[in-house]
Motif scaffolding. Structure first.
Motif: not given
Length: 269
Positions: A36-48
């Protein structure tokens, strides 16, 4: 070797965005990150990608900490299509796509033209090279950026090491045909030995193209497995807070996921 996410946690402004995310992605795999929105998906790929250093844990690409690699070296091993890219100056499409070749050694002018033309053809923008980027539609701009990323990453494998292609919501501005075309590019990249990760909101695209789903909720990795396996239980419905209907029409290679829409009573006249 591949990509190893080791207990990654990210905080910002005193708020936990990711908490203890651990996973391994092998070469030849396309992973869809959903939630869902705000789950941290984009943050995870930025860490990747090495764009964001975790507060705890680390991300390793073939054993190397991506946060510790020099930018020029990292650019040769992974490429990222972000959610949005702003261009303030009147560059042509050719100039934007050609930026992806800046770190590639031994590329002369003739090779640059050839590589840019190939990348534009791959995203169905053949003949767009002389057009101004700002005059394109949102979907066309998104595909121009993908062409730039393809120029940067080159072949999926070099020196026996799989490269990493990260696509953050790559289909958000695209029509159905181009959504399928873009994810087919990611699918081929993985099939040819690369590592591919795509953040997706469309569950049918995620199920249809990926080898594996990583499901985030509230900054935690709540599920990680093959799409067919994760569709069998109530996990997706619980994660998204919406009842789901899973169907598999005759002849379809993968199941389809439909939201169970509420019945709306007609309003009295």
């Amino acid at each position: 070797m591949g990509l190893a996410i080791e207990g990654v946690g990210v905080t910002a402004g005193g708020r936990t965005i990711l908490q203890n995310v651990t996973a391994r992605i092998a070469p030849g795999t396309l992973v869809a990150v959903i939630g869902p929105n705000g789950a941290g998906k984009s943050t995870l790929v930025k860490a990747m990608s090495g764009e964001r250093r975790p507060a705890v844990g680390r991300v390793r690409l073939h054993g190397d900490d991506v946060s510790a690699l020099a930018p020029a070296e990292l650019a040769m091993q992974r490429a990222v299509l972000p959610q949005a890219t702003s261009i303030a100056f009147p560059f042509t499409v050719f100039e934007i796509v050609g930026l992806g070749l800046r770190q590639r050694a031994g590329v002369d002018a003739a090779m640059r033209r050839l590589e840019v033309r190939r990348a534009l053809a791959a995203v169905d923008l053949e003949g767009f090279g002389e057009r101004l980027y700002q005059r394109l539609s949102g979907g066309e701009q998104q595909r121009v950026q993908l062409a730039r990323v393809l120029c940067q990453i080159g072949k999926p494998v070099a020196d026996d090491r799989a490269k990493l292609l990260i696509l953050d919501e790559p289909t958000s501005s695209l029509d159905v045909r181009h959504q399928i075309a873009v994810l087919s590019i990611a699918r081929r990249f993985a099939d040819e030995g690369g590592l591919a990760v795509a953040v997706l909101h469309d569950l049918n695209l995620a199920v249809g193209f990926s080898d594996r789903l990583m499901v985030l909720e509230g900054g935690r990795l709540v599920a990680d497995g093959k799409p067919e396996e994760l569709l069998e239980g109530p996990m997706l419905a619980e994660t998204f807070g919406t009842r789901m209907v899973v169907i598999k029409p005759p002849g379809w290679a993968r199941p389809a996921v439909l939201p169970d829409l509420p019945r709306l009573d007609p309003q009295p006249r």
